[in-house]
Scaffold this active site. Structure first.
Site, PDB file in Angstrom:
ATOM      1  N   THR A  27      29.708  45.713 -13.410  1.00  0.00           N
ATOM      2  CA  THR A  27      30.093  44.931 -14.586  1.00  0.00           C
ATOM      3  C   THR A  27      28.822  44.309 -15.160  1.00  0.00           C
ATOM      4  O   THR A  27      27.762  44.372 -14.541  1.00  0.00           O
ATOM      5  CB  THR A  27      31.064  43.787 -14.207  1.00  0.00           C
ATOM      6  N   LEU A  59      28.236  42.156  -9.818  1.00  0.00           N
ATOM      7  CA  LEU A  59      28.562  41.019 -10.694  1.00  0.00           C
ATOM      8  C   LEU A  59      27.246  40.372 -11.091  1.00  0.00           C
ATOM      9  O   LEU A  59      26.399  40.106 -10.227  1.00  0.00           O
ATOM     10  CB  LEU A  59      29.427  40.010  -9.924  1.00  0.00           C
ATOM     11  N   VAL A  85      25.096  41.365  -6.189  1.00  0.00           N
ATOM     12  CA  VAL A  85      24.699  40.521  -7.317  1.00  0.00           C
ATOM     13  C   VAL A  85      23.674  41.237  -8.189  1.00  0.00           C
ATOM     14  O   VAL A  85      22.663  41.735  -7.703  1.00  0.00           O
ATOM     15  CB  VAL A  85      24.132  39.182  -6.811  1.00  0.00           C
ATOM     16  N   LYS A  86      23.988  41.269  -9.488  1.00  0.00           N
ATOM     17  CA  LYS A  86      23.062  41.891 -10.445  1.00  0.00           C
ATOM     18  C   LYS A  86      22.060  40.845 -10.911  1.00  0.00           C
ATOM     19  O   LYS A  86      22.437  39.788 -11.437  1.00  0.00           O
ATOM     20  CB  LYS A  86      23.830  42.395 -11.661  1.00  0.00           C
ATOM     21  N   ILE A  87      20.788  41.183 -10.723  1.00  0.00           N
ATOM     22  CA  ILE A  87      19.704  40.289 -11.137  1.00  0.00           C
ATOM     23  C   ILE A  87      18.872  41.041 -12.171  1.00  0.00           C
ATOM     24  O   ILE A  87      18.504  42.208 -11.939  1.00  0.00           O
ATOM     25  CB  ILE A  87      18.805  39.934  -9.918  1.00  0.00           C
TER      26      ILE A  87
END
Ligand code: E4P
Length: 223
Positions: A27, A59, A85-87
């Site tokens: 996402t 996310l 976790v998208k960074i």
């Protein structure tokens, strides 16, 4: 090659999962915005996605500051064991990734547009890197070319970070990703459906069905 679906739309995720094709979900804030149009809260959307899919669900943090990214990353990861976790690939993002590596929070480094960014993300412990091939095509570059370069660099140094081809717009992107040995591709739902279809398949099936009616007029299998 793992197939992820690039959406925050729970109905699409459920339908694609019914076809048995979905290994994970990605996402981003824009996709959440679309899913939020009917008033569903972020938390509800995300909890439902995490429950629906067994594999990794990416996310994204929504800050450009490393300390805030870390804080948000911890909260996002606490939502589910499968939350990745998208960074974003920025200097602040790299700083955040260094800490998240120590905390063993899995990271998908997003907004990758060249192979050196992918090298840096891998050095800072990313589980996935997401090169955005479609957006490179949009500006007249061959987006898929960087997938080969990233794969070559990762092979040179035996890097385990997975190459997740993102910003996929058509089945040719997916074909080229598979030929290049990408670890994963994240695909919008309409493109996933296109992968399965071929006009000659439809034509062939229609002929088989009409010929079968000459054998069994009600179309059943008389066994
Ligand atoms: C990746 O994880 C992103 O969500 C996505 O692939 C971006 O695609 P777009 O360029 O079609 O927005």
């Amino acid at each position: 090659m793992k197939i992820f679906i690039d959406t925050a739309n729970v109905e699409e995720i459920k339908e694609a999962s019914d076809y048995g094709l979905i290994d994970g979900v990605t996402t981003n804030p824009s996709l959440i915005m679309k899913a939020n149009k009917d008033g569903k809260s972020f938390k509800n959307i995300v909890s439902e996605i995490l429950k629906t899919v067994n594999g990794p669900v990416s996310l994204e943090v929504v800050s450009e500051n490393s300390n805030e990214m870390i804080e948000q990353a911890v909260k996002l990861h606490n939502l589910g064991d499968n939350a990745v976790v998208k960074i974003p690939m920025t200097l602040e993002g790299l700083k955040a990734m260094k800490t998240l590596k120590k905390k063993e929070i899995p990271v998908n480094t997003t907004l990758i547009f060249n192979p050196l960014q992918a090298l840096l993300a891998a050095k800072n412990g990313a589980m996935f890197v997401s090169p955005f091939v479609g957006r490179l095509d949009d500006i007249g570059e061959d987006g898929m070319a960087i997938i080969n370069q990233i794969k070559a660099i990762y092979t040179n140094y035996n890097i385990k970070t997975e190459v997740l081809v993102a910003s996929v717009r058509n089945p040719v992107h997916v074909l080229r990703a598979a030929l290049m040995g990408a670890d994963a591709v994240t695909i919008p739902y309409d493109v996933i459906k296109k992968l399965a279809l071929h006009p000659k398949t439809d034509e062939g099936l229609s002929k088989f069905m009409s010929d079968w009616k000459k054998v069994s007029p009600d179309g059943t299998l008389p066994l």
